[in-house]
Design a protein around this motif. Structure first.
Motif, PDB file in Angstrom:
ATOM      1  N   GLU A 253      -2.110 -17.665  -1.254  1.00 39.67           N
ATOM      2  CA  GLU A 253      -1.770 -16.248  -0.421  1.00 39.67           C
ATOM      3  C   GLU A 253      -0.800 -15.354  -1.165  1.00 39.67           C
ATOM      4  O   GLU A 253      -0.889 -14.067  -1.062  1.00 39.67           O
ATOM      5  CB  GLU A 253      -1.222 -16.776   1.017  1.00 39.67           C
ATOM      6  CG  GLU A 253      -2.606 -17.349   1.967  1.00 39.67           C
ATOM      7  CD  GLU A 253      -1.890 -17.722   3.113  1.00 39.67           C
ATOM      8  OE1 GLU A 253      -0.774 -17.954   3.302  1.00 39.67           O
ATOM      9  OE2 GLU A 253      -2.966 -17.980   3.996  1.00 39.67           O
ATOM     10  N   ARG A 254       0.391 -16.152  -1.810  1.00 41.59           N
ATOM     11  CA  ARG A 254       1.246 -15.220  -2.517  1.00 41.59           C
ATOM     12  C   ARG A 254       0.721 -14.780  -3.734  1.00 41.59           C
ATOM     13  O   ARG A 254       0.960 -13.605  -3.864  1.00 41.59           O
ATOM     14  CB  ARG A 254       2.450 -16.207  -2.919  1.00 41.59           C
ATOM     15  CG  ARG A 254       3.486 -15.478  -3.604  1.00 41.59           C
ATOM     16  CD  ARG A 254       4.781 -16.648  -4.027  1.00 41.59           C
ATOM     17  NE  ARG A 254       5.844 -15.741  -4.698  1.00 41.59           N
ATOM     18  CZ  ARG A 254       5.871 -15.630  -5.916  1.00 41.59           C
ATOM     19  NH1 ARG A 254       4.991 -15.932  -6.836  1.00 41.59           N
ATOM     20  NH2 ARG A 254       6.903 -15.021  -6.299  1.00 41.59           N
ATOM     21  N   ALA A 255      -0.076 -15.162  -4.317  1.00 45.51           N
ATOM     22  CA  ALA A 255      -0.839 -14.673  -5.460  1.00 45.51           C
ATOM     23  C   ALA A 255      -1.593 -13.333  -5.285  1.00 45.51           C
ATOM     24  O   ALA A 255      -1.613 -12.231  -5.826  1.00 45.51           O
ATOM     25  CB  ALA A 255      -1.657 -15.605  -6.420  1.00 45.51           C
ATOM     26  N   ALA A 256      -2.374 -13.691  -4.117  1.00 44.13           N
ATOM     27  CA  ALA A 256      -3.312 -12.582  -3.428  1.00 44.13           C
ATOM     28  C   ALA A 256      -2.291 -11.331  -2.975  1.00 44.13           C
ATOM     29  O   ALA A 256      -2.797 -10.007  -3.415  1.00 44.13           O
ATOM     30  CB  ALA A 256      -4.206 -13.007  -2.455  1.00 44.13           C
ATOM     31  N   LEU A 257      -1.230 -11.569  -2.309  1.00 43.02           N
ATOM     32  CA  LEU A 257      -0.485 -10.434  -1.827  1.00 43.02           C
ATOM     33  C   LEU A 257       0.326  -9.746  -2.927  1.00 43.02           C
ATOM     34  O   LEU A 257       0.237  -8.561  -2.828  1.00 43.02           O
ATOM     35  CB  LEU A 257       0.768 -11.191  -0.807  1.00 43.02           C
ATOM     36  CG  LEU A 257       1.574 -10.192  -0.226  1.00 43.02           C
ATOM     37  CD1 LEU A 257       0.756  -9.195   0.613  1.00 43.02           C
ATOM     38  CD2 LEU A 257       2.467 -10.980   0.811  1.00 43.02           C
ATOM     39  N   LEU A 258       0.861 -10.696  -3.921  1.00 40.87           N
ATOM     40  CA  LEU A 258       1.615  -9.958  -4.880  1.00 40.87           C
ATOM     41  C   LEU A 258       0.527  -8.962  -5.815  1.00 40.87           C
ATOM     42  O   LEU A 258       0.929  -7.750  -6.174  1.00 40.87           O
ATOM     43  CB  LEU A 258       2.035 -10.907  -5.907  1.00 40.87           C
ATOM     44  CG  LEU A 258       3.273 -11.868  -5.514  1.00 40.87           C
ATOM     45  CD1 LEU A 258       3.423 -12.760  -6.592  1.00 40.87           C
ATOM     46  CD2 LEU A 258       4.478 -10.762  -5.448  1.00 40.87           C
ATOM     47  N   TYR A 260      -2.240  -7.637  -4.675  1.00 42.54           N
ATOM     48  CA  TYR A 260      -2.300  -6.423  -3.368  1.00 42.54           C
ATOM     49  C   TYR A 260      -1.370  -5.143  -3.711  1.00 42.54           C
ATOM     50  O   TYR A 260      -1.753  -4.024  -3.686  1.00 42.54           O
ATOM     51  CB  TYR A 260      -2.501  -6.888  -2.115  1.00 42.54           C
ATOM     52  CG  TYR A 260      -2.982  -5.647  -0.896  1.00 42.54           C
ATOM     53  CD1 TYR A 260      -4.222  -5.521  -0.594  1.00 42.54           C
ATOM     54  CD2 TYR A 260      -1.724  -5.360   0.011  1.00 42.54           C
ATOM     55  CE1 TYR A 260      -4.353  -4.663   0.465  1.00 42.54           C
ATOM     56  CE2 TYR A 260      -2.151  -4.356   0.852  1.00 42.54           C
ATOM     57  CZ  TYR A 260      -3.448  -4.295   1.076  1.00 42.54           C
ATOM     58  OH  TYR A 260      -3.772  -3.458   2.312  1.00 42.54           O
ATOM     59  N   ARG A 261      -0.069  -5.723  -3.684  1.00 42.79           N
ATOM     60  CA  ARG A 261       0.860  -4.713  -3.964  1.00 42.79           C
ATOM     61  C   ARG A 261       1.008  -4.089  -5.182  1.00 42.79           C
ATOM     62  O   ARG A 261       1.235  -2.872  -5.453  1.00 42.79           O
ATOM     63  CB  ARG A 261       2.396  -5.357  -3.442  1.00 42.79           C
ATOM     64  CG  ARG A 261       2.350  -5.758  -1.907  1.00 42.79           C
ATOM     65  CD  ARG A 261       3.627  -6.434  -1.624  1.00 42.79           C
ATOM     66  NE  ARG A 261       3.803  -6.127  -0.351  1.00 42.79           N
ATOM     67  CZ  ARG A 261       4.500  -7.152   0.817  1.00 42.79           C
ATOM     68  NH1 ARG A 261       4.891  -8.260  -0.027  1.00 42.79           N
ATOM     69  NH2 ARG A 261       4.589  -7.020   1.981  1.00 42.79           N
ATOM     70  N   ALA A 262       0.841  -5.011  -6.421  1.00 42.58           N
ATOM     71  CA  ALA A 262       0.885  -4.695  -7.838  1.00 42.58           C
ATOM     72  C   ALA A 262      -0.108  -3.645  -8.162  1.00 42.58           C
ATOM     73  O   ALA A 262       0.248  -2.572  -8.780  1.00 42.58           O
ATOM     74  CB  ALA A 262       0.685  -5.648  -8.581  1.00 42.58           C
ATOM     75  N   LEU A 263      -1.127  -3.547  -7.544  1.00 42.92           N
ATOM     76  CA  LEU A 263      -2.291  -2.763  -7.777  1.00 42.92           C
ATOM     77  C   LEU A 263      -2.265  -1.489  -6.801  1.00 42.92           C
ATOM     78  O   LEU A 263      -3.383  -0.757  -6.988  1.00 42.92           O
ATOM     79  CB  LEU A 263      -3.599  -3.208  -7.795  1.00 42.92           C
ATOM     80  CG  LEU A 263      -3.954  -3.971  -9.263  1.00 42.92           C
ATOM     81  CD1 LEU A 263      -3.242  -5.121  -9.678  1.00 42.92           C
ATOM     82  CD2 LEU A 263      -5.352  -4.126  -9.115  1.00 42.92           C
ATOM     83  N   LYS A 264      -1.211  -1.348  -5.909  1.00 45.35           N
ATOM     84  CA  LYS A 264      -1.113  -0.239  -4.890  1.00 45.35           C
ATOM     85  C   LYS A 264      -2.416   0.072  -4.035  1.00 45.35           C
ATOM     86  O   LYS A 264      -2.966   1.127  -3.866  1.00 45.35           O
ATOM     87  CB  LYS A 264      -0.980   1.052  -5.741  1.00 45.35           C
ATOM     88  CG  LYS A 264       0.277   0.945  -6.644  1.00 45.35           C
ATOM     89  CD  LYS A 264       0.270   2.271  -7.493  1.00 45.35           C
ATOM     90  CE  LYS A 264       1.652   2.216  -8.549  1.00 45.35           C
ATOM     91  NZ  LYS A 264       2.920   1.828  -7.908  1.00 45.35           N
TER      92      LYS A 264
END
Length: 344
Positions: A253-258, A260-264
């Motif tokens: 979940e942490r990898a997915a959320l990071l 999501y945010r990194a790619l705007k």
């Protein structure tokens, strides 16, 4: 607070003579159940039609389901850019997110920069080769800007430099695209859906692709046959992921959320990962505005969390409504005041 009753135009791609994609009707029915007034805008290859039909609809918001234009999936970004230029309010990721996620090479470079786990990879643009990490065969080779597993199949997994070179050449010739090669992660394939605003994103339960009675001599690759072929007994199917430890779940979940945010990204997305046999998660792909079919990954995950398909559509709509400041009730008009009952 949900979005007040609004006029919502569903923008979707449809060639003349083709049937309407079922997801368009499913979203439309959900909007009706939520109290909104949906309309439908089908576009194919006329840029002028997009803005003209949106203006004619008088909509408050566009629900953007347009994943291609003029038979070119790479123009999905351009449709969003056109709406941004015209100050049209719409659901889903904008130009920045769509562009970053569409280009798998850019995606991989961003993930690596933010130290988000992703398989080691190499890129081929026809004249140069760049490697990131110590690559080891087998490798899976894919087009840099493909969608829906286009260009991924039996020839995609390579075990030698000769096979790698041949596959890169085929991608250049057949799809006129750059090629991306990454280490093949043997293990479980999972999908993480994320919905909501970038400030308060909501992570949905993890969905897994159960390969069923897969031939043990064949690599587990989610190609177009797996994704879009008829479902039979023992064929690959989507299930809620089980037997994932709390620690591993947190890492996924942490990898997915990071990512999501990194790619705007915004409103909704699906992050595709592999969990290695050593229980290490690796992001394979990031999908903004993923297919919203009522039997797809996001709908399945939403149901596991207690959300109906209609509620899922509502959450996406509300996220866009918050972004555009549409959550307040509209001010009463003069006509409303004139027809309001007198207070004694």
């Amino acid at each position: 607070m949900p979005l007040p009753p609004s006029k919502i135009a569903i923008l979707h791609y449809q060639l003349d003579g083709d049937p309407v994609d079922p997801v368009v009707l499913q979203v439309g029915e959900s909007l009706r159940k939520l109290g909104h007034q949906p309309s439908f805008i089908a576009v194919s290859d006329r840029v002028f039609d997009i803005l003209q039909e949106i203006e004619r609809s008088g909509c408050d918001l566009v629900f953007n389901l347009c994943e291609t234009f003029a038979e070119d999936y790479r123009l999905e970004v351009n449709v969003a850019a056109l709406m941004e230029m015209a100050r049209v309010k719409f659901t889903g990721s904008g130009t920045a997110g769509l562009l970053l996620a569409q280009d798998k090479i850019l995606t991989k470079q961003l993930l690596e920069y933010h130290e988000i786990p992703t398989p080691d990879f190499a890129t081929f643009d026809g004249s140069t080769v760049e490697t990131n990490g110590d690559l080891a065969f087998p490798l899976i080779v894919k087009p840099a800007r493909s969608d829906a597993s286009i260009g991924i199949g039996g020839k995609s997994l390579v075990n030698s430099w000769e096979q790698l070179t041949d596959r890169v050449r085929e991608i250049r010739k057949e799809l006129r695209d750059e090629a991306l090669a990454e280490e093949f992660i043997q293990g479980r394939e999972v999908y993480v859906g994320i919905i909501g605003t970038k400030e308060l994103p909501e992570i949905l339960p993890i969905v897994e692709l159960d390969f069923g009675n897969w031939d043990k001599d064949k690599p587990t690759i989610s190609d177009r046959e797996v994704k879009f072929g008829p479902e039979t007994e023992g064929s690959p199917k989507l299930v809620i992921a089980r037997d994932i430890s709390p620690v591993l779940r947190q890492r996924v979940e942490r990898a997915a959320l990071l990512a999501y945010r990194a790619l705007k990204l915004q409103d909704y997305a699906r992050i595709d990962l592999r969990i290695s046999e050593q229980d290490d998660p690796y992001i394979l792909e990031v999908n903004p505005n993923p297919y919203l079919e009522d039997k797809g990954e996001l709908a399945l995950a939403a149901r596991e969390k207690g959300l109906s398909y209609t509620q899922l559509i509502g959450r996406i709509l509300d996220s866009a409504g918050h972004r555009y400041g549409l959550m307040k009730k509209p001010a009463p008009t003069a006509q409303d005041s004139a027809t309001a009952p007198a207070m004694g």
